[in-house]
Design an enzyme around this catalytic site. Structure first.
Site, PDB file in Angstrom:
ATOM      1  N   GLU A  33       7.506  -1.489 -27.612  1.00 34.68           N
ATOM      2  CA  GLU A  33       7.560  -2.531 -26.575  1.00 34.68           C
ATOM      3  C   GLU A  33       7.349  -3.940 -27.124  1.00 34.68           C
ATOM      4  O   GLU A  33       7.506  -4.919 -26.401  1.00 34.68           O
ATOM      5  CB  GLU A  33       6.480  -2.274 -25.513  1.00 34.68           C
ATOM      6  CG  GLU A  33       6.741  -1.099 -24.594  1.00 34.68           C
ATOM      7  CD  GLU A  33       6.260   0.241 -25.164  1.00 34.68           C
ATOM      8  OE1 GLU A  33       6.108   0.357 -26.398  1.00 34.68           O
ATOM      9  OE2 GLU A  33       6.031   1.173 -24.361  1.00 34.68           O
TER      10      GLU A  33
ATOM     11  N   LYS B  43     -14.328  11.405 -23.242  1.00 37.19           N
ATOM     12  CA  LYS B  43     -15.368  10.989 -22.317  1.00 37.19           C
ATOM     13  C   LYS B  43     -16.418  12.089 -22.238  1.00 37.19           C
ATOM     14  O   LYS B  43     -16.176  13.164 -21.700  1.00 37.19           O
ATOM     15  CB  LYS B  43     -14.790  10.689 -20.942  1.00 37.19           C
ATOM     16  CG  LYS B  43     -15.753   9.904 -20.088  1.00 37.19           C
ATOM     17  CD  LYS B  43     -15.024   8.960 -19.168  1.00 37.19           C
ATOM     18  CE  LYS B  43     -15.917   7.799 -18.779  1.00 37.19           C
ATOM     19  NZ  LYS B  43     -15.383   6.999 -17.697  1.00 37.19           N
TER      20      LYS B  43
ATOM     21  N   TRP C  17     -17.982   6.890 -23.516  1.00 35.21           N
ATOM     22  CA  TRP C  17     -16.771   6.987 -24.319  1.00 35.21           C
ATOM     23  C   TRP C  17     -17.110   7.239 -25.783  1.00 35.21           C
ATOM     24  O   TRP C  17     -17.994   6.613 -26.342  1.00 35.21           O
ATOM     25  CB  TRP C  17     -15.942   5.706 -24.243  1.00 35.21           C
ATOM     26  CG  TRP C  17     -15.291   5.489 -22.914  1.00 35.21           C
ATOM     27  CD1 TRP C  17     -15.655   4.570 -21.976  1.00 35.21           C
ATOM     28  CD2 TRP C  17     -14.181   6.190 -22.360  1.00 35.21           C
ATOM     29  NE1 TRP C  17     -14.838   4.651 -20.877  1.00 35.21           N
ATOM     30  CE2 TRP C  17     -13.915   5.652 -21.096  1.00 35.21           C
ATOM     31  CE3 TRP C  17     -13.366   7.244 -22.813  1.00 35.21           C
ATOM     32  CZ2 TRP C  17     -12.893   6.098 -20.270  1.00 35.21           C
ATOM     33  CZ3 TRP C  17     -12.343   7.686 -21.999  1.00 35.21           C
ATOM     34  CH2 TRP C  17     -12.115   7.122 -20.742  1.00 35.21           C
TER      35      TRP C  17
ATOM     36  N   THR D  11      10.835   4.548 -27.022  1.00 31.29           N
ATOM     37  CA  THR D  11       9.477   4.844 -27.508  1.00 31.29           C
ATOM     38  C   THR D  11       9.494   6.256 -28.103  1.00 31.29           C
ATOM     39  O   THR D  11      10.320   7.090 -27.715  1.00 31.29           O
ATOM     40  CB  THR D  11       8.434   4.800 -26.368  1.00 31.29           C
ATOM     41  OG1 THR D  11       8.793   5.793 -25.412  1.00 31.29           O
ATOM     42  CG2 THR D  11       8.392   3.451 -25.691  1.00 31.29           C
TER      43      THR D  11
HETATM   44  P1  ADP Z   1       4.528   5.950 -28.607  1.00 31.52           P
HETATM   45  O1  ADP Z   1       3.797   5.134 -27.601  1.00 31.52           O
HETATM   46  O2  ADP Z   1       5.427   6.967 -27.996  1.00 31.52           O
HETATM   47  O3  ADP Z   1       3.669   6.498 -29.731  1.00 31.52           O
HETATM   48  P2  ADP Z   1       5.211   3.622 -30.135  1.00 31.52           P
HETATM   49  O4  ADP Z   1       5.860   3.855 -31.443  1.00 31.52           O
HETATM   50  O5  ADP Z   1       5.678   2.478 -29.352  1.00 31.52           O
HETATM   51  O6  ADP Z   1       5.483   4.923 -29.315  1.00 31.52           O
HETATM   52  O7  ADP Z   1       3.661   3.525 -30.401  1.00 31.52           O
HETATM   53  C1  ADP Z   1       2.811   2.461 -29.977  1.00 31.52           C
HETATM   54  C2  ADP Z   1       1.391   2.906 -30.110  1.00 31.52           C
HETATM   55  O8  ADP Z   1       1.085   3.221 -31.482  1.00 31.52           O
HETATM   56  C3  ADP Z   1       0.355   1.880 -29.754  1.00 31.52           C
HETATM   57  O9  ADP Z   1       0.165   1.799 -28.375  1.00 31.52           O
HETATM   58  C4  ADP Z   1      -0.868   2.414 -30.485  1.00 31.52           C
HETATM   59  O10 ADP Z   1      -1.503   3.453 -29.762  1.00 31.52           O
HETATM   60  C5  ADP Z   1      -0.295   3.001 -31.740  1.00 31.52           C
HETATM   61  N1  ADP Z   1      -0.447   2.084 -32.892  1.00 31.52           N
HETATM   62  C6  ADP Z   1       0.462   1.248 -33.425  1.00 31.52           C
HETATM   63  N2  ADP Z   1      -0.040   0.586 -34.488  1.00 31.52           N
HETATM   64  C7  ADP Z   1      -1.314   1.011 -34.642  1.00 31.52           C
HETATM   65  C8  ADP Z   1      -2.368   0.695 -35.556  1.00 31.52           C
HETATM   66  N3  ADP Z   1      -2.202  -0.182 -36.537  1.00 31.52           N
HETATM   67  N4  ADP Z   1      -3.543   1.341 -35.394  1.00 31.52           N
HETATM   68  C9  ADP Z   1      -3.719   2.236 -34.410  1.00 31.52           C
HETATM   69  N5  ADP Z   1      -2.775   2.573 -33.516  1.00 31.52           N
HETATM   70  C10 ADP Z   1      -1.582   1.967 -33.622  1.00 31.52           C
END
Ligand code: ADP
Length: 536
Positions: free
Chosen positions: A330, A436, A441, A186
């Site tokens: 993931e 918050k 929210w 990640t």
């Molecule tokens: P990290 O969690 O370290 O940023 P990832 O690359 O796995 O690593 O990122 C996943 C996260 O990216 C998601 O949980 C979400 O918060 C964000 N994300 C992915 N695609 C989108 C999208 N289209 N719009 C908004 N947020 C997104």
């Protein structure tokens, strides 16, 4: 009774083998700084990947407990490794050269990588981390033997030697499709990098569903510029999706700025590409500079953070359709995609496009409350978003201490949002970024999207900062468009009537740029720290 069908395991090696047979002459172009330096095709790449697999097998690096690392950019050689290593049966760890060297060494040691494939321009990085990576037995420099420079790295092998010594007729072995194929970490936006161990089965099923028309819609005659680094979610699946569909690939190497991207799009006749919203913002402004358009580009894919409406509109006015998708390390790659109903009115189409999309086939999404109770899919009930499917992680490699799963088998995304009646998922925030205020929210993403539409705003970022009365209130950070003289009052009056009064930011600050991590996500934790006293 079992049916009478032939059995075959779903393995990633089948994608390239298929391309070599059916689309042997379809080209793979590798560029360096925007200039194509190598042209090859699927037949040749398949032969080289088989040679690599055969050499790895001979030197005992093809077992299912063998991790092999790669420290490299998107080139044909890395494409071959993406096939050769997992195809032979090993697990490929596509390491991220942009990680801090300490984090990088951590990921290499965590996997126990036995050999690492390195691009020539990652050599000094490899030399820096090598003393900390004790289990690495071979450093495979992705170059001809004559191109190997003097180096402090021990046991250096030339990649081309491995290829030369391998058998081009090597037969891809068949094994259990649930076997691990690759591992990505990640991007650590909200914590330590965590390893997600993909399966052959999950990857094949994921690319099969995403390549279809309600996804990338890729096929023969299409040309994909693979901008997503292969170390992020397997390059959004492209090393497998492109060959199985017969699309031509353009691999851009390391330096992919917006100028390079635009040149490649025009000169190579690229029809499909993508990028995180910041990449698309830069691409758009580059295209606007000379006004020569996007050539054959029909589709841009975006995700990782939410794109603003203004961005989608401006891009589509210049030609390419934008597809907005959601995915996490993931989830192998995309898990929801926004393909608006073609019969919808223009405003409804845009609204749909701004959601994170509907689940792709074989995946599902839901929202649950604080106690894990499933919320109705009414597009209004906001809770913790969870996903499931055969390409969704069930845990992290070597981290039994972290359980991301609900009791009934769903993965928590760490995002807050809702799910609509037809499965449209809408993220209102990452759990750690939601604001918050007095028990209510406020969605930072919503404020950012609206503020991004204000003329003169290049980028907007909203964070929650401590407030003596309301615990937290929104602070808006703005990057102005170059040469624009924009003040706080103009922005506040733009927000009037567009967002609820009580959600309006308490303060606005103008900044030159926003801190971003390797994938272009704003590091909000850093900003929250920096601005923690603004309202106290
Ligand atoms: P990290 O969690 O370290 O940023 P990832 O690359 O796995 O690593 O990122 C996943 C996260 O990216 C998601 O949980 C979400 O918060 C964000 N994300 C992915 N695609 C989108 C999208 N289209 N719009 C908004 N947020 C997104």
């Amino acid at each position: 009774m079992l049916g009478l069908m032939q059995d075959a395991q779903l393995l990633t090696s089948q994608t390239l083998a298929h391309a070599a047979k059916v689309y042997p002459n379809v080209e793979i172009a590798t560029a360096l700084d925007g200039r194509v330096v190598n042209r090859s095709n699927y037949a040749e790449a398949d032969k080289r990947a088989r040679r690599l697999a055969s050499s790895l097998t001979k030197i005992g690096l093809a077992g299912d407990d063998v991790f092999l690392g790669a420290l490299a950019w998107n080139t044909q050689r890395l494409f071959e490794v993406m096939h050769g290593a997992p195809g032979a049966g090993a697990v490929l760890h596509t390491a991220n050269p942009r990680l801090h060297p300490e984090h990088l060494a951590y990921t290499i040691n965590h996997c126990g990588d036995r050999a690492i494939f390195i691009d020539a321009d990652c050599l000094s990085l490899a030399e820096e981390i090598a003393p900390a990576c004790k289990r690495v037995q071979h450093w495979v420099l992705m170059a001809e033997p004559s191109q190997i420079p003097k180096t402090s790295l021990p046991n250096v092998i030339s990649y081309e030697d491995l290829i030369d010594q391998g058998d081009p007729e090597f037969l891809w072995p068949e094994f259990d499709e649930r076997r691990a194929s690759t591992i990505c970490f990640t991007s650590a936006t909200t914590g330590d990098p965590k390893g997600v161990l993909y399966t052959h089965r999950g990857t094949v099923l994921n690319v099969l569903t995403t390549v279809a028309r309600n996804g990338w819609g890729l096929g023969r005659g299409d040309v994909v510029l693979c901008t997503a680094a292969f170390f992020h979610c397997n390059g959004w699946g492209m090393p497998y999706m492109a060959p199985l569909s017969g699309a031509r690939m353009v691999l851009p190497g390391r330096n992919l700025n917006s100028r390079v991207m635009l040149d490649l799009i025009r000169e190579e006749g690229v029809t499909h590409s993508g990028g995180v919203p910041t990449v698309l913002i830069d691409l758009l402004s580059e295209a606007k500079k000379d006004g020569l358009g996007f050539g054959n580009l029909r589709q841009l894919w975006t995700g990782a953070t939410a794109p603003s409406e203004a961005l989608l509109q401006s891009l589509e006015e210049l030609g390419p359709k934008v597809i907005h998708a959601f995915g996490m390390t993931e989830t192998t790659q995309s898990v929801t995609v926004s393909i608006p109903d073609p019969h919808s009115s223009e405003p409804a189409r845009r609204a749909e496009q701004l959601t994170q999309g509907q689940p792709i086939f074989l995946s599902d999404v839901r929202a649950v409350d604080e106690d894990g109770r499933v919320l109705p899919s009414d597009g209004k009930s906001v809770g913790h978003l969870q996903v499931r499917g055969p390409a969704v992680a069930a845990g992290y490699y070597g981290r039994p201490d972290i359980n991301p799963m609900s009791e009934d088998g769903w993965l928590d995304t760490g995002d807050i949002g809702s799910v609509g009646p037809e499965g449209h998922m809408r993220i209102s925030d990452r759990s750690k970024d939601a604001i918050k205020s007095g028990g209510e929210w406020i969605s930072s993403v919503n404020i950012e999207n609206i503020a991004a539409g204000c003329p003169g705003v290049a980028e907007a970022c909203c964070i929650g900062v401590p407030h003596p009365r309301w615990q937290e209130r929104p602070l808006l950070l703005i990057v102005r468009e170059p040469g624009k003289d924009l003040d706080e009052e103009t922005i506040l009056s733009y927000l009037d009537g567009r967002i609820a009064k009580w959600q309006k930011p308490d303060a606005i600050r103008f900044v030159d740029r926003l801190p971003r991590n390797g994938v272009g996500k704003v590091v909000k934790a850093q900003l929250r720290k920096e601005y923690q006293n603004v309202l106290l």
